[in-house]
Design an enzyme around this catalytic site. Structure first.
Site, short mmCIF file in Angstrom:
data_model
loop_
_atom_site.label_atom_id
_atom_site.label_comp_id
_atom_site.label_asym_id
_atom_site.label_seq_id
_atom_site.Cartn_x
_atom_site.Cartn_y
_atom_site.Cartn_z
N GLN A 120 -2.25 -6.80 0.06
CA GLN A 120 -3.07 -5.27 0.74
C GLN A 120 -3.25 -5.89 2.32
O GLN A 120 -3.74 -5.47 3.26
CB GLN A 120 -4.31 -5.40 0.48
CG GLN A 120 -4.36 -4.50 -0.67
CD GLN A 120 -4.36 -4.62 -2.18
OE1 GLN A 120 -4.03 -5.61 -2.32
NE2 GLN A 120 -2.60 -3.89 -2.60
N SER A 142 -8.27 -11.21 5.95
CA SER A 142 -8.00 -12.21 4.96
C SER A 142 -7.53 -13.07 4.93
O SER A 142 -5.89 -13.29 4.95
CB SER A 142 -7.46 -11.13 3.93
OG SER A 142 -7.89 -12.26 2.95
N LYS A 191 0.06 -12.07 7.71
CA LYS A 191 -1.02 -12.67 8.16
C LYS A 191 -0.96 -12.69 10.00
O LYS A 191 -2.31 -12.41 10.37
CB LYS A 191 -1.88 -13.72 7.30
CG LYS A 191 -1.93 -13.14 6.05
CD LYS A 191 -2.68 -14.73 5.22
CE LYS A 191 -2.86 -14.77 4.06
NZ LYS A 191 -4.09 -15.24 3.51
P1 NDP Z 1 -7.97 -10.56 -5.50
O1 NDP Z 1 -6.19 -10.49 -5.52
O2 NDP Z 1 -8.70 -11.10 -6.09
O3 NDP Z 1 -8.03 -9.44 -4.69
C1 NDP Z 1 -9.55 -9.10 -3.89
C2 NDP Z 1 -9.63 -7.84 -3.45
O4 NDP Z 1 -8.45 -7.18 -3.23
C3 NDP Z 1 -9.77 -7.33 -4.96
O5 NDP Z 1 -10.44 -7.71 -5.73
C4 NDP Z 1 -9.64 -5.60 -5.06
O6 NDP Z 1 -10.89 -5.17 -4.26
C5 NDP Z 1 -9.03 -5.55 -3.74
N1 NDP Z 1 -7.59 -4.78 -3.65
C6 NDP Z 1 -6.35 -5.14 -4.66
N2 NDP Z 1 -5.31 -4.37 -4.79
C7 NDP Z 1 -6.34 -3.34 -4.49
C8 NDP Z 1 -4.95 -2.67 -4.23
N3 NDP Z 1 -3.83 -1.86 -4.59
N4 NDP Z 1 -5.97 -1.51 -2.57
C9 NDP Z 1 -7.20 -1.83 -2.21
N5 NDP Z 1 -8.25 -3.35 -2.27
C10 NDP Z 1 -7.21 -3.33 -2.95
O7 NDP Z 1 -8.03 -11.38 -4.19
P2 NDP Z 1 -7.87 -13.66 -2.98
O8 NDP Z 1 -9.47 -13.59 -3.52
O9 NDP Z 1 -7.23 -13.54 -5.14
O10 NDP Z 1 -7.19 -13.36 -2.03
C11 NDP Z 1 -7.69 -13.07 -1.12
C12 NDP Z 1 -7.96 -13.65 0.13
O11 NDP Z 1 -7.65 -15.18 -0.39
C13 NDP Z 1 -6.06 -13.83 0.04
O12 NDP Z 1 -6.32 -13.58 1.77
C14 NDP Z 1 -5.46 -14.98 0.01
O13 NDP Z 1 -4.37 -15.38 0.31
C15 NDP Z 1 -6.45 -15.91 -0.10
N6 NDP Z 1 -6.21 -17.30 -0.93
C16 NDP Z 1 -6.65 -18.32 -0.77
C17 NDP Z 1 -6.31 -19.18 -2.08
C18 NDP Z 1 -5.98 -20.63 -0.94
O14 NDP Z 1 -6.64 -21.59 -1.56
N7 NDP Z 1 -6.63 -20.78 0.34
C19 NDP Z 1 -5.80 -18.83 -3.22
C20 NDP Z 1 -6.36 -17.69 -3.47
C21 NDP Z 1 -5.89 -16.84 -2.26
P3 NDP Z 1 -11.89 -3.33 -5.07
O15 NDP Z 1 -11.64 -3.75 -6.64
O16 NDP Z 1 -12.98 -4.12 -4.95
O17 NDP Z 1 -11.00 -2.53 -3.75
#
Ligand code: NDP
Length: 334
Positions: free
Chosen positions: A94, A117, A139
């Site tokens: 997203q 994000s 990003k």
């Molecule tokens: P998640 O995969 O857990 O998802 C976050 C939220 O995004 C979901 O809870 C949902 O919220 C929303 N979402 C998911 N699919 C959709 C959709 N189709 N449409 C609209 N909203 C949607 O995210 P992460 O926590 O893994 O990642 C968040 C950030 O952190 C990213 O930028 C990622 O790159 C980064 N990251 C960094 C890491 C690190 O080690 N530094 C490791 C992992 C991620 P809802 O259901 O409430 O709408």
């Protein structure tokens, strides 16, 4: 927190608040006394039980949940007008949908700070293998659009989510005999506990000193190599693990040949744990390091993080990387 303090503090709206890092950010916002809003996709019959429970938990904490899709522009503008600060923790697929949030912030015209994000390595200063670089390029596009729109921002480079990567690298829940080591295992990486990342993120989102800055979370106590991490875990558990190295050439080859999106996690491992990109650049006097900015705040050390794993292990949330683990076991042992 007293209610007077809550009402005088900035109101914070969080996108992706039900996600892996998002839920920590929501709880941190509440615990620091901010009136907290979460914009979440509508509950439907397909919504998982765990997400329903999380919505209930948020409501019990006083969080205002606004159900909506990212396409609902008017709804976005309305909720954004009610708050001061917007934080996005949307999932990677997203990332480009954040253009819709930017459009709504421009129309609303009241936002004091937007944090997109990011939450990973410092995307403007690393050049990983193409699959991860293409991921980061999205990003970077969001960062450039925020700057061009003149929206006050903070870009957060949180480095590795600590529990997320301890779960992946050490697999404490599996009680393995062997541990995979990516490359030589000597490159240093920064691992920060998610609760600390979340608290710091709320702090920087409200701090005038971090307006229009990149903030990097690089506490000295949290810089560690894979081999050091394994040794520390051996000391804590009293166990000995066989180390099985995956050569850098094999990682590069897999990044070149695996289909998208499976080529992304392998390129992330290469960037962070083989190239050591979270530590590959020096911080200069213009860089803001969160661990230096807040003398009142101590990041949990890696030693403390491993203690948490000994006594109350955080659940793994590593679906994307899980495929890789199965793949490497197959690659090495079949
Ligand atoms: P998640 O995969 O857990 O998802 C976050 C939220 O995004 C979901 O809870 C949902 O919220 C929303 N979402 C998911 N699919 C959709 C959709 N189709 N449409 C609209 N909203 C949607 O995210 P992460 O926590 O893994 O990642 C968040 C950030 O952190 C990213 O930028 C990622 O790159 C980064 N990251 C960094 C890491 C690190 O080690 N530094 C490791 C992992 C991620 P809802 O259901 O409430 O709408």
């Amino acid at each position: 927190m007293g209610s007077t303090e809550t009402t005088t503090k900035d109101k914070i709206l969080i996108f992706g608040g039900t996600g892996y890092i998002g839920k920590y950010v929501v709880k941190a916002s509440v615990s620091l006394g901010h009136k907290t809003y979460v914009y979440a996709r509508p509950i439907s019959e397909k919504t998982s039980l765990s997400k329903l429970q999380l919505h209930k938990e948020f409501q019990s904490l006083g969080v205002i949940i606004v159900q909506g899709e990212l396409d609902e522009h008017e709804k976005l503008v309305t909720v954004i007008r009610e708050v001061d600060v917007v934080i996005s923790a949307l999932a990677y697929p997203q990332v480009l949908d954040q253009f819709k949030i930017i459009d709504a912030i421009k129309v609303a015209g009241n936002i004091k700070r937007f944090l997109p994000s990011d939450f990973g390595c410092e995307e403007d200063r690393v050049r990983p293998l193409p699959p991860f670089d293409n991921f980061l390029e999205k990003k970077r596009r969001i960062r450039r659009a925020i700057e061009a729109a003149g929206i006050p921002y903070t870009f957060v480079s949180a480095n590795c989510f600590g529990a997320y990567f301890v779960n992946f690298l050490l697999r404490p829940y599996d009680q393995p005999e062997l541990i995979l080591v990516y490359g030589s295992g000597e490159a240093k990486a920064v691992l920060n506990y998610e609760e600390d990342i979340a608290i710091c993120t709320i702090k920087v989102a409200n701090d005038p000193k971090t307006c229009n800055q990149v903030v990097i979370y690089r506490p000295q106590t949290n810089v560690i190599s894979q081999l050091e991490l394994i040794s520390l875990w051996e000391q804590k558990t009293g166990r000995t693990f066989k180390r099985v190295h995956i050569a850098e050439e094999d990682l590069v080859k897999q990044a070149e040949t695996l289909p998208h999106p499976e080529n992304i996690p392998i390129s992330i491992l290469h960037c962070i744990f083989v190239k050591g990109e979270t530590m590959s650049f020096r911080l200069n006097e213009n860089d803001v390091d969160a661990s230096k900015l807040y003398s009142d705040f101590q990041f949990s050390t890696i030693d403390q993080l491993l203690d948490i794993f000994l006594f109350d292990p955080p659940r793994p949330a590593i679906a994307a990387f899980e495929v890789l683990h199965i793949y490497f076991h197959f690659f090495l042992f079949e």
